[in-house]
Design a protein around this motif. Sequence first.
Motif, PDB file in Angstrom:
ATOM      1  N   SER A  42     -73.615  33.274 152.826  1.00 44.31           N
ATOM      2  CA  SER A  42     -74.189  33.459 151.493  1.00 44.31           C
ATOM      3  C   SER A  42     -73.981  34.889 151.014  1.00 44.31           C
ATOM      4  CB  SER A  42     -75.677  33.138 151.521  1.00 44.31           C
ATOM      5  OG  SER A  42     -76.250  33.371 150.264  1.00 44.31           O
ATOM      6  N   ARG A  43     -73.711  35.028 149.728  1.00 40.52           N
ATOM      7  CA  ARG A  43     -73.528  36.354 149.141  1.00 40.52           C
ATOM      8  C   ARG A  43     -74.734  36.743 148.292  1.00 40.52           C
ATOM      9  NH1 ARG A  43     -67.683  36.256 146.632  1.00 40.52           N
ATOM     10  NH2 ARG A  43     -68.529  38.151 145.784  1.00 40.52           N
ATOM     11  N   ARG A  44     -75.841  36.081 148.498  1.00 43.91           N
ATOM     12  CA  ARG A  44     -77.065  36.330 147.751  1.00 43.91           C
ATOM     13  C   ARG A  44     -77.596  37.719 148.082  1.00 43.91           C
ATOM     14  NH1 ARG A  44     -81.450  32.062 146.483  1.00 43.91           N
ATOM     15  NH2 ARG A  44     -79.643  30.769 146.812  1.00 43.91           N
ATOM     16  N   VAL A  45     -77.956  38.471 147.058  1.00 39.25           N
ATOM     17  CA  VAL A  45     -78.463  39.824 147.261  1.00 39.25           C
ATOM     18  C   VAL A  45     -79.975  39.814 147.464  1.00 39.25           C
ATOM     19  CG1 VAL A  45     -78.661  42.115 146.228  1.00 39.25           C
ATOM     20  CG2 VAL A  45     -76.575  40.802 145.924  1.00 39.25           C
ATOM     21  N   THR A  46     -80.677  39.064 146.644  1.00 35.51           N
ATOM     22  CA  THR A  46     -82.124  38.959 146.793  1.00 35.51           C
ATOM     23  C   THR A  46     -82.461  37.579 147.352  1.00 35.51           C
ATOM     24  OG1 THR A  46     -82.398  38.143 144.534  1.00 35.51           O
ATOM     25  CG2 THR A  46     -82.556  40.522 144.874  1.00 35.51           C
ATOM     26  N   VAL A  47     -83.429  37.551 148.233  1.00 36.19           N
ATOM     27  CA  VAL A  47     -83.831  36.301 148.868  1.00 36.19           C
ATOM     28  C   VAL A  47     -85.255  35.995 148.434  1.00 36.19           C
ATOM     29  CG1 VAL A  47     -84.188  35.122 151.061  1.00 36.19           C
ATOM     30  CG2 VAL A  47     -82.351  36.787 150.831  1.00 36.19           C
ATOM     31  N   PRO A  48     -85.465  34.867 147.737  1.00 33.95           N
ATOM     32  CA  PRO A  48     -86.829  34.508 147.343  1.00 33.95           C
ATOM     33  C   PRO A  48     -87.689  34.171 148.563  1.00 33.95           C
ATOM     34  CG  PRO A  48     -85.289  32.799 146.689  1.00 33.95           C
ATOM     35  CD  PRO A  48     -84.483  33.911 147.253  1.00 33.95           C
ATOM     36  N   ARG A  49     -88.978  34.293 148.400  1.00 38.84           N
ATOM     37  CA  ARG A  49     -89.907  34.104 149.518  1.00 38.84           C
ATOM     38  C   ARG A  49     -89.806  32.731 150.185  1.00 38.84           C
ATOM     39  NH1 ARG A  49     -93.992  36.686 151.810  1.00 38.84           N
ATOM     40  NH2 ARG A  49     -95.765  35.504 152.612  1.00 38.84           N
ATOM     41  N   PRO A  50     -89.714  31.600 149.451  1.00 38.37           N
ATOM     42  CA  PRO A  50     -89.594  30.307 150.144  1.00 38.37           C
ATOM     43  C   PRO A  50     -88.343  30.209 151.018  1.00 38.37           C
ATOM     44  CG  PRO A  50     -90.184  29.958 147.858  1.00 38.37           C
ATOM     45  CD  PRO A  50     -89.864  31.413 148.000  1.00 38.37           C
ATOM     46  N   LEU A  51     -87.244  30.784 150.559  1.00 32.91           N
ATOM     47  CA  LEU A  51     -86.017  30.768 151.348  1.00 32.91           C
ATOM     48  C   LEU A  51     -86.145  31.680 152.559  1.00 32.91           C
ATOM     49  CD1 LEU A  51     -83.162  29.789 151.740  1.00 32.91           C
ATOM     50  CD2 LEU A  51     -82.381  31.578 150.185  1.00 32.91           C
ATOM     51  N   LEU A  52     -86.811  32.800 152.411  1.00 36.86           N
ATOM     52  CA  LEU A  52     -87.029  33.707 153.530  1.00 36.86           C
ATOM     53  C   LEU A  52     -87.864  33.036 154.625  1.00 36.86           C
ATOM     54  CD1 LEU A  52     -86.587  36.644 154.480  1.00 36.86           C
ATOM     55  CD2 LEU A  52     -88.792  37.172 153.454  1.00 36.86           C
ATOM     56  N   ILE A  53     -88.885  32.298 154.230  1.00 40.42           N
ATOM     57  CA  ILE A  53     -89.720  31.580 155.195  1.00 40.42           C
ATOM     58  C   ILE A  53     -88.911  30.483 155.896  1.00 40.42           C
ATOM     59  CG2 ILE A  53     -91.710  30.037 155.397  1.00 40.42           C
ATOM     60  CD1 ILE A  53     -92.976  31.707 153.108  1.00 40.42           C
ATOM     61  N   ALA A  54     -88.092  29.759 155.146  1.00 40.56           N
ATOM     62  CA  ALA A  54     -87.268  28.698 155.733  1.00 40.56           C
ATOM     63  C   ALA A  54     -86.228  29.277 156.692  1.00 40.56           C
ATOM     64  CB  ALA A  54     -86.591  27.884 154.629  1.00 40.56           C
ATOM     65  N   GLU A  55     -85.654  30.424 156.342  1.00 41.98           N
ATOM     66  CA  GLU A  55     -84.681  31.056 157.235  1.00 41.98           C
ATOM     67  C   GLU A  55     -85.351  31.544 158.514  1.00 41.98           C
ATOM     68  OE1 GLU A  55     -82.778  34.087 154.948  1.00 41.98           O
ATOM     69  OE2 GLU A  55     -81.386  32.680 154.007  1.00 41.98           O
ATOM     70  N   ALA A  56     -86.553  32.079 158.403  1.00 40.46           N
ATOM     71  CA  ALA A  56     -87.281  32.522 159.598  1.00 40.46           C
ATOM     72  C   ALA A  56     -87.608  31.341 160.503  1.00 40.46           C
ATOM     73  CB  ALA A  56     -88.555  33.247 159.189  1.00 40.46           C
ATOM     74  N   ALA A  57     -88.008  30.222 159.917  1.00 40.77           N
ATOM     75  CA  ALA A  57     -88.289  29.034 160.719  1.00 40.77           C
ATOM     76  C   ALA A  57     -87.021  28.499 161.382  1.00 40.77           C
ATOM     77  CB  ALA A  57     -88.930  27.959 159.850  1.00 40.77           C
ATOM     78  N   THR A  58     -85.885  28.642 160.716  1.00 39.63           N
ATOM     79  CA  THR A  58     -84.615  28.216 161.299  1.00 39.63           C
ATOM     80  C   THR A  58     -84.256  29.081 162.501  1.00 39.63           C
ATOM     81  OG1 THR A  58     -83.865  27.443 159.149  1.00 39.63           O
ATOM     82  CG2 THR A  58     -82.181  27.829 160.811  1.00 39.63           C
ATOM     83  N   VAL A  59     -84.490  30.373 162.398  1.00 40.07           N
ATOM     84  CA  VAL A  59     -84.235  31.256 163.532  1.00 40.07           C
ATOM     85  C   VAL A  59     -85.125  30.867 164.710  1.00 40.07           C
ATOM     86  CG1 VAL A  59     -84.440  33.641 164.340  1.00 40.07           C
ATOM     87  CG2 VAL A  59     -83.384  33.175 162.146  1.00 40.07           C
ATOM     88  N   VAL A  60     -86.368  30.521 164.446  1.00 39.47           N
ATOM     89  CA  VAL A  60     -87.278  30.081 165.508  1.00 39.47           C
ATOM     90  C   VAL A  60     -86.736  28.815 166.167  1.00 39.47           C
ATOM     91  CG1 VAL A  60     -89.576  29.135 165.952  1.00 39.47           C
ATOM     92  CG2 VAL A  60     -89.321  31.176 164.541  1.00 39.47           C
ATOM     93  N   ILE A  61     -86.228  27.880 165.386  1.00 42.91           N
ATOM     94  CA  ILE A  61     -85.680  26.649 165.951  1.00 42.91           C
ATOM     95  C   ILE A  61     -84.448  26.941 166.802  1.00 42.91           C
ATOM     96  CG2 ILE A  61     -84.458  24.514 165.336  1.00 42.91           C
ATOM     97  CD1 ILE A  61     -86.470  24.242 163.055  1.00 42.91           C
ATOM     98  N   LEU A  62     -83.573  27.826 166.337  1.00 45.17           N
ATOM     99  CA  LEU A  62     -82.373  28.156 167.102  1.00 45.17           C
ATOM    100  C   LEU A  62     -82.715  28.858 168.412  1.00 45.17           C
ATOM    101  CD1 LEU A  62     -80.014  29.294 164.220  1.00 45.17           C
ATOM    102  CD2 LEU A  62     -79.833  27.214 165.578  1.00 45.17           C
ATOM    103  N   VAL A  63     -83.705  29.729 168.402  1.00 45.27           N
ATOM    104  CA  VAL A  63     -84.102  30.420 169.630  1.00 45.27           C
ATOM    105  C   VAL A  63     -84.825  29.466 170.578  1.00 45.27           C
ATOM    106  CG1 VAL A  63     -85.585  32.247 170.550  1.00 45.27           C
ATOM    107  CG2 VAL A  63     -84.144  32.702 168.576  1.00 45.27           C
ATOM    108  N   CYS A  64     -85.708  28.631 170.053  1.00 44.89           N
ATOM    109  CA  CYS A  64     -86.402  27.661 170.900  1.00 44.89           C
ATOM    110  C   CYS A  64     -85.428  26.653 171.496  1.00 44.89           C
ATOM    111  CB  CYS A  64     -87.483  26.930 170.110  1.00 44.89           C
ATOM    112  SG  CYS A  64     -88.922  27.940 169.771  1.00 44.89           S
ATOM    113  N   GLY A  65     -84.377  26.317 170.773  1.00 41.34           N
ATOM    114  CA  GLY A  65     -83.376  25.392 171.281  1.00 41.34           C
ATOM    115  C   GLY A  65     -82.602  25.941 172.459  1.00 41.34           C
ATOM    116  N   TRP A  66     -82.632  27.249 172.631  1.00 47.51           N
ATOM    117  CA  TRP A  66     -81.931  27.885 173.729  1.00 47.51           C
ATOM    118  C   TRP A  66     -82.624  27.599 175.061  1.00 47.51           C
ATOM    119  CZ3 TRP A  66     -82.753  33.567 175.132  1.00 47.51           C
ATOM    120  CH2 TRP A  66     -81.844  33.969 176.093  1.00 47.51           C
ATOM    121  N   LYS A  67     -83.953  27.457 175.048  1.00 52.92           N
ATOM    122  CA  LYS A  67     -84.709  27.263 176.279  1.00 52.92           C
ATOM    123  C   LYS A  67     -85.452  25.931 176.356  1.00 52.92           C
ATOM    124  CE  LYS A  67     -83.879  31.075 178.425  1.00 52.92           C
ATOM    125  NZ  LYS A  67     -83.249  31.098 179.731  1.00 52.92           N
ATOM    126  N   LEU A  68     -85.477  25.154 175.295  1.00 53.88           N
ATOM    127  CA  LEU A  68     -86.178  23.883 175.292  1.00 53.88           C
ATOM    128  C   LEU A  68     -85.216  22.754 174.938  1.00 53.88           C
ATOM    129  CD1 LEU A  68     -89.378  24.906 173.321  1.00 53.88           C
ATOM    130  CD2 LEU A  68     -89.177  24.596 175.785  1.00 53.88           C
TER     131      LEU A  68
END
Length: 103
Positions: A42-68
Amino acid sequence: MLEGGREAFMHDSYAQAFVEGGYPFLYATILAFGVLALGIFSRRVTVPRPLLIAEAATVVILVCGWKLGEVFMTTGAFIVLGLAIGARFGEEPRLADRWWAAP
């Protein structure tokens, strides 16, 4: 099932995705969460809050998938993926379109 009737439980969602569908399924899963949810291209410069929360939850899923095991194919992962896709590609609803808005 392993030889002798024993069950095998995966402790890594990436290995589990490979066992379930091979490289195509593993790559499709990583692309779905990496490109659609995280928006790594993505070339988006500003990230709205709902997208920021969804991206953070995605990172949590990717990290949890590493050990679970079985993290990618759960209801919670699909909800996060859907919220991220909706926040990234959807339109912000107008006030008149919201169900709680007074007529």
